[in-house]
Design a protein around this motif. Structure first.
Motif, PDB file in Angstrom:
ATOM      1  N   ALA A 127      -6.719   2.484 -10.832  1.00  0.00           N
ATOM      2  CA  ALA A 127      -8.089   2.343 -10.362  1.00  0.00           C
ATOM      3  C   ALA A 127      -8.491   1.233  -9.712  1.00  0.00           C
ATOM      4  O   ALA A 127      -9.883   1.422  -9.201  1.00  0.00           O
ATOM      5  CB  ALA A 127      -8.838   2.380 -11.658  1.00  0.00           C
ATOM      6  N   ALA A 128      -7.770   0.429  -9.049  1.00  0.00           N
ATOM      7  CA  ALA A 128      -8.191  -0.834  -8.398  1.00  0.00           C
ATOM      8  C   ALA A 128      -8.889  -0.477  -7.192  1.00  0.00           C
ATOM      9  O   ALA A 128      -9.943  -1.021  -6.810  1.00  0.00           O
ATOM     10  CB  ALA A 128      -7.185  -1.938  -8.360  1.00  0.00           C
ATOM     11  N   PRO A 129      -8.405   0.365  -6.164  1.00  0.00           N
ATOM     12  CA  PRO A 129      -9.157   0.632  -5.106  1.00  0.00           C
ATOM     13  C   PRO A 129     -10.469   1.432  -5.148  1.00  0.00           C
ATOM     14  O   PRO A 129     -11.289   1.074  -4.402  1.00  0.00           O
ATOM     15  CB  PRO A 129      -8.062   1.796  -4.301  1.00  0.00           C
ATOM     16  CG  PRO A 129      -6.726   1.160  -4.898  1.00  0.00           C
ATOM     17  CD  PRO A 129      -7.021   1.367  -6.273  1.00  0.00           C
TER      18      PRO A 129
ATOM     19  N   LYS B  71     -23.711  -4.414 -15.814  1.00  0.00           N
ATOM     20  CA  LYS B  71     -23.239  -4.051 -17.246  1.00  0.00           C
ATOM     21  C   LYS B  71     -21.966  -3.228 -16.825  1.00  0.00           C
ATOM     22  O   LYS B  71     -20.658  -3.670 -17.740  1.00  0.00           O
ATOM     23  CB  LYS B  71     -24.195  -3.033 -17.985  1.00  0.00           C
ATOM     24  CG  LYS B  71     -25.236  -3.465 -18.564  1.00  0.00           C
ATOM     25  CD  LYS B  71     -25.720  -2.454 -19.423  1.00  0.00           C
ATOM     26  CE  LYS B  71     -26.707  -1.318 -18.925  1.00  0.00           C
ATOM     27  NZ  LYS B  71     -27.408  -0.470 -19.797  1.00  0.00           N
ATOM     28  N   GLU B  72     -21.858  -2.236 -15.865  1.00  0.00           N
ATOM     29  CA  GLU B  72     -20.676  -1.732 -15.579  1.00  0.00           C
ATOM     30  C   GLU B  72     -19.675  -2.613 -15.014  1.00  0.00           C
ATOM     31  O   GLU B  72     -18.420  -2.525 -15.417  1.00  0.00           O
ATOM     32  CB  GLU B  72     -20.919  -0.716 -14.392  1.00  0.00           C
ATOM     33  CG  GLU B  72     -21.720   0.382 -14.934  1.00  0.00           C
ATOM     34  CD  GLU B  72     -22.027   1.539 -13.661  1.00  0.00           C
ATOM     35  OE1 GLU B  72     -22.413   2.686 -13.962  1.00  0.00           O
ATOM     36  OE2 GLU B  72     -22.241   0.866 -12.514  1.00  0.00           O
ATOM     37  N   ASP B  73     -19.856  -3.500 -14.075  1.00  0.00           N
ATOM     38  CA  ASP B  73     -19.019  -4.716 -13.673  1.00  0.00           C
ATOM     39  C   ASP B  73     -18.348  -5.538 -14.719  1.00  0.00           C
ATOM     40  O   ASP B  73     -17.188  -5.669 -14.790  1.00  0.00           O
ATOM     41  CB  ASP B  73     -19.562  -5.441 -12.347  1.00  0.00           C
ATOM     42  CG  ASP B  73     -19.969  -4.744 -11.143  1.00  0.00           C
ATOM     43  OD1 ASP B  73     -19.399  -3.667 -11.164  1.00  0.00           O
ATOM     44  OD2 ASP B  73     -20.713  -5.095 -10.414  1.00  0.00           O
ATOM     45  N   GLU B  74     -19.247  -6.075 -15.607  1.00  0.00           N
ATOM     46  CA  GLU B  74     -18.765  -7.065 -16.674  1.00  0.00           C
ATOM     47  C   GLU B  74     -18.170  -6.643 -17.631  1.00  0.00           C
ATOM     48  O   GLU B  74     -17.335  -7.388 -18.227  1.00  0.00           O
ATOM     49  CB  GLU B  74     -19.949  -7.965 -16.852  1.00  0.00           C
ATOM     50  CG  GLU B  74     -20.534  -8.600 -15.700  1.00  0.00           C
ATOM     51  CD  GLU B  74     -21.674  -9.441 -16.417  1.00  0.00           C
ATOM     52  OE1 GLU B  74     -22.101  -9.615 -17.825  1.00  0.00           O
ATOM     53  OE2 GLU B  74     -22.480 -10.164 -15.472  1.00  0.00           O
TER      54      GLU B  74
ATOM     55  N   LEU C 241     -11.186   8.754 -16.577  1.00  0.00           N
ATOM     56  CA  LEU C 241     -10.084   7.846 -16.491  1.00  0.00           C
ATOM     57  C   LEU C 241     -10.240   6.981 -17.614  1.00  0.00           C
ATOM     58  O   LEU C 241      -9.157   6.859 -18.379  1.00  0.00           O
ATOM     59  CB  LEU C 241      -9.860   7.373 -15.087  1.00  0.00           C
ATOM     60  CG  LEU C 241      -8.677   6.267 -15.049  1.00  0.00           C
ATOM     61  CD1 LEU C 241      -7.226   6.814 -15.228  1.00  0.00           C
ATOM     62  CD2 LEU C 241      -8.825   5.451 -13.651  1.00  0.00           C
ATOM     63  N   ALA C 242     -11.492   6.572 -17.648  1.00  0.00           N
ATOM     64  CA  ALA C 242     -11.862   5.577 -18.869  1.00  0.00           C
ATOM     65  C   ALA C 242     -11.377   5.941 -20.116  1.00  0.00           C
ATOM     66  O   ALA C 242     -10.762   5.550 -21.261  1.00  0.00           O
ATOM     67  CB  ALA C 242     -13.121   5.085 -18.776  1.00  0.00           C
ATOM     68  N   SER C 243     -11.913   7.405 -20.388  1.00  0.00           N
ATOM     69  CA  SER C 243     -11.545   8.207 -21.750  1.00  0.00           C
ATOM     70  C   SER C 243     -10.082   8.210 -21.903  1.00  0.00           C
ATOM     71  O   SER C 243      -9.599   8.227 -23.266  1.00  0.00           O
ATOM     72  CB  SER C 243     -12.563   9.334 -21.698  1.00  0.00           C
ATOM     73  OG  SER C 243     -13.865   9.502 -21.398  1.00  0.00           O
TER      74      SER C 243
ATOM     75  N   ARG D  71      -9.765  -2.299 -15.140  1.00  0.00           N
ATOM     76  CA  ARG D  71      -8.941  -2.857 -14.470  1.00  0.00           C
ATOM     77  C   ARG D  71      -7.586  -3.061 -15.134  1.00  0.00           C
ATOM     78  O   ARG D  71      -6.599  -3.046 -14.514  1.00  0.00           O
ATOM     79  CB  ARG D  71      -9.467  -3.857 -13.436  1.00  0.00           C
ATOM     80  CG  ARG D  71     -10.614  -3.579 -12.403  1.00  0.00           C
ATOM     81  CD  ARG D  71     -10.999  -4.914 -11.769  1.00  0.00           C
ATOM     82  NE  ARG D  71     -11.988  -4.494 -10.572  1.00  0.00           N
ATOM     83  CZ  ARG D  71     -11.411  -4.279  -9.358  1.00  0.00           C
ATOM     84  NH1 ARG D  71     -10.168  -4.513  -9.151  1.00  0.00           N
ATOM     85  NH2 ARG D  71     -12.390  -4.007  -8.496  1.00  0.00           N
ATOM     86  N   GLN D  72      -8.008  -3.809 -16.324  1.00  0.00           N
ATOM     87  CA  GLN D  72      -6.932  -4.178 -16.931  1.00  0.00           C
ATOM     88  C   GLN D  72      -5.838  -3.125 -17.527  1.00  0.00           C
ATOM     89  O   GLN D  72      -4.752  -3.310 -17.738  1.00  0.00           O
ATOM     90  CB  GLN D  72      -7.170  -4.990 -18.243  1.00  0.00           C
ATOM     91  CG  GLN D  72      -8.102  -6.367 -17.872  1.00  0.00           C
ATOM     92  CD  GLN D  72      -8.890  -6.961 -19.033  1.00  0.00           C
ATOM     93  OE1 GLN D  72      -8.717  -6.371 -20.020  1.00  0.00           O
ATOM     94  NE2 GLN D  72      -9.558  -7.878 -18.847  1.00  0.00           N
ATOM     95  N   ARG D  73      -6.376  -1.946 -17.779  1.00  0.00           N
ATOM     96  CA  ARG D  73      -5.732  -0.759 -18.297  1.00  0.00           C
ATOM     97  C   ARG D  73      -5.221   0.365 -17.384  1.00  0.00           C
ATOM     98  O   ARG D  73      -4.298   0.750 -17.497  1.00  0.00           O
ATOM     99  CB  ARG D  73      -6.337   0.013 -19.086  1.00  0.00           C
ATOM    100  CG  ARG D  73      -7.283  -0.802 -20.329  1.00  0.00           C
ATOM    101  CD  ARG D  73      -5.888  -1.275 -21.489  1.00  0.00           C
ATOM    102  NE  ARG D  73      -6.677  -2.017 -22.360  1.00  0.00           N
ATOM    103  CZ  ARG D  73      -5.924  -3.120 -23.144  1.00  0.00           C
ATOM    104  NH1 ARG D  73      -4.807  -3.170 -22.797  1.00  0.00           N
ATOM    105  NH2 ARG D  73      -6.423  -3.499 -24.164  1.00  0.00           N
TER     106      ARG D  73
END
Length: 435
Positions: free
Chosen positions: A73-75, A57-60, A136-138, A67-69
């Motif tokens: 955060a990529a590393p 769920k988290e990955d998909e 970060l997501a928030s 990652r798009q935003r």
């Protein structure tokens, strides 16, 4: 942000299991006995739930959109997702080591050390997600992003994330709880380590200055308590201290004044049926089953606020928990023994799908063997992460099980603390524990 709420609830369950496994492997080292069935059930849960569903769920959904935003955060996401991919092979290695230890090809010490390393890695992973990802997501995800992510997490038709899958995971979790050694209780207060010191506790129920009277006699004199999500809180005190009146005031069948905040909403003025619809369900003192009605009809009455489509599945879950009720489901409830009626009263409350379960003197009038069985049921519900208020004269058993407790005397709270602190308090030991 329903997705974050779901993930955090799942983390709490994983953390409870991790804490419990640490207790079990410490006992294994002391007793030189391998708890094969329990550890196998834990590995099954981690394999099917954590690696098969939670990480997916988290990955998909969450990680993909993040990652798009946020390029920065990529590393961090690379590391977390690499740990997700390595999960199955780490579990397979633990299974092999467990089999080798049972067969005498490996030592108990080697097995317990392997489990500790695995659990430490999982707890570090959870902490990293909660510390580094959710804030970060928030910040960077848009309302449209959250709508997409939440829709995926809440999709009831999805074979991985839907209601059938959740039922399977609940059964796996219950199996872990039921196979845990008797000396171990899930949901220990140390699970609170998940929350940073700076964060606010996740309070489900907050009661302030609650008062209630019978005519001119004031039974409750300004009680204030709180219950956090997933917490078991014990109310202990002598007969007449106000425990039952307090629970009846919470469920709405007893007139009261004061303020009750439940799940962020002020419910002080709501009727009893409205409080039940919001998730406050009670197993009353003295069982109070409907004697002439069948056992099954009693259970169905507990689900009268719930969608009809889920009732049959919930009935089967209750019958799985209490097989004797299924065996006798067509008989009048009044033909059951006292212990069986208590199981029925608890099952009836569970049919309402409680967010907060109120248990009023569940061991009253039962033989010692049945008292132990009732507390094992409460322990299993606690293991599933249910929030519980347990009112009991059997103070030692209640406090031994509880995360926190309140001592009531003549309608007032006189002491509060963790279950262990109250058990060790000299005043409590002298007044309620016979020590």
């Amino acid at each position: 942000m329903e997705a974050l709420s779901i993930i955090k609830d799942e983390h709490r369950n994983l953390w409870r299991i991790a804490i419990t496994v640490e207790q079990v492997i410490a006992e294994m080292e002391r007793d030189r006995k391998v708890e094969e069935a329990f550890l196998t059930s834990v590995l099954d849960y981690f394999e099917h739930f954590m690696d098969g569903c939670h990480h997916r769920k988290e990955d998909e959904h969450l990680f993909r959109v993040l990652r798009q935003r946020a390029d920065a955060a990529a590393p961090l996401l690379d590391r977390l997702q690499a740990e997700h991919r390595n999960g199955p092979q780490n579990l397979a290695a633990l299974r092999r080591q467990l089999a080798d230890t049972v067969a005498g090809r490996s030592t108990i010490g080697g097995l317990t050390e392997a489990f500790r390393l695995y659990l430490n890695d999982q707890k570090a992973h959870i902490k990293s997600e909660e510390r580094d990802i959710y804030g970060l997501a928030s910040e960077v995800l848009t309302p449209a992003d959250w709508a997409e992510i939440d829709a995926a997490f809440l999709d009831n038709d999805d074979p991985v994330f839907g209601s059938a899958a959740r039922a399977e995971f609940r059964e796996l979790f219950h199996k872990v709880a039921s196979l845990a050694p008797v000396s171990v209780g899930l949901g220990a207060s140390s699970a609170g380590e998940l929350q940073s010191a700076a964060s606010q506790p996740d309070v489900l129920l907050s009661v302030a200055n609650l008062e209630s009277s019978y005519g001119r006699i004031k039974a409750l004199k300004g009680i204030s308590i709180e219950v956090r999500r997933g917490e078991t809180v014990a109310l202990v005190g002598a007969n007449g201290a106000g425990k039952t009146t307090f629970l009846r005031s919470l469920s709405g069948v007893q007139p009261m004044s004061g303020r009750i905040l439940f799940d962020g909403e002020d419910i002080s003025k709501l009727r009893a049926d409205q409080r039940m619809r919001r998730g406050i369900c009670q197993s009353p003192e003295g069982r109070q089953v409907f004697g002439p009605l069948s056992i099954e009809d009693n259970l169905r009455l507990g689900a009268y606020t719930q969608p009809k489509a889920q009732v049959e599945g919930d009935l089967e879950k209750i019958y799985t928990m209490f097989p004797i009720l299924k065996e006798k489901r067509k008989l009048p409830a009044g033909t059951l023994s006292g212990g069986q009626q208590q199981m029925l009263a608890i099952g009836r409350a569970l049919m309402g799908r409680p967010k907060l379960l109120l248990l009023d003197e569940p061991s009253m009038g039962l033989a010692p063997l049945l008292v132990e069985e009732v507390f094992n049921v409460v322990k299993a519900l606690k293991a599933q992460g249910m929030s519980i208020i347990l009112a009991e004269q059997n103070a030692f058993s209640a406090l031994a099980l509880a995360d926190r407790g309140y001592v009531l005397e003549t309608g007032s709270v006189t002491l509060t603390g963790t279950g262990r602190e109250l058990i060790e308090d000299e005043q409590v030991r002298a007044a309620y524990l016979g020590m």
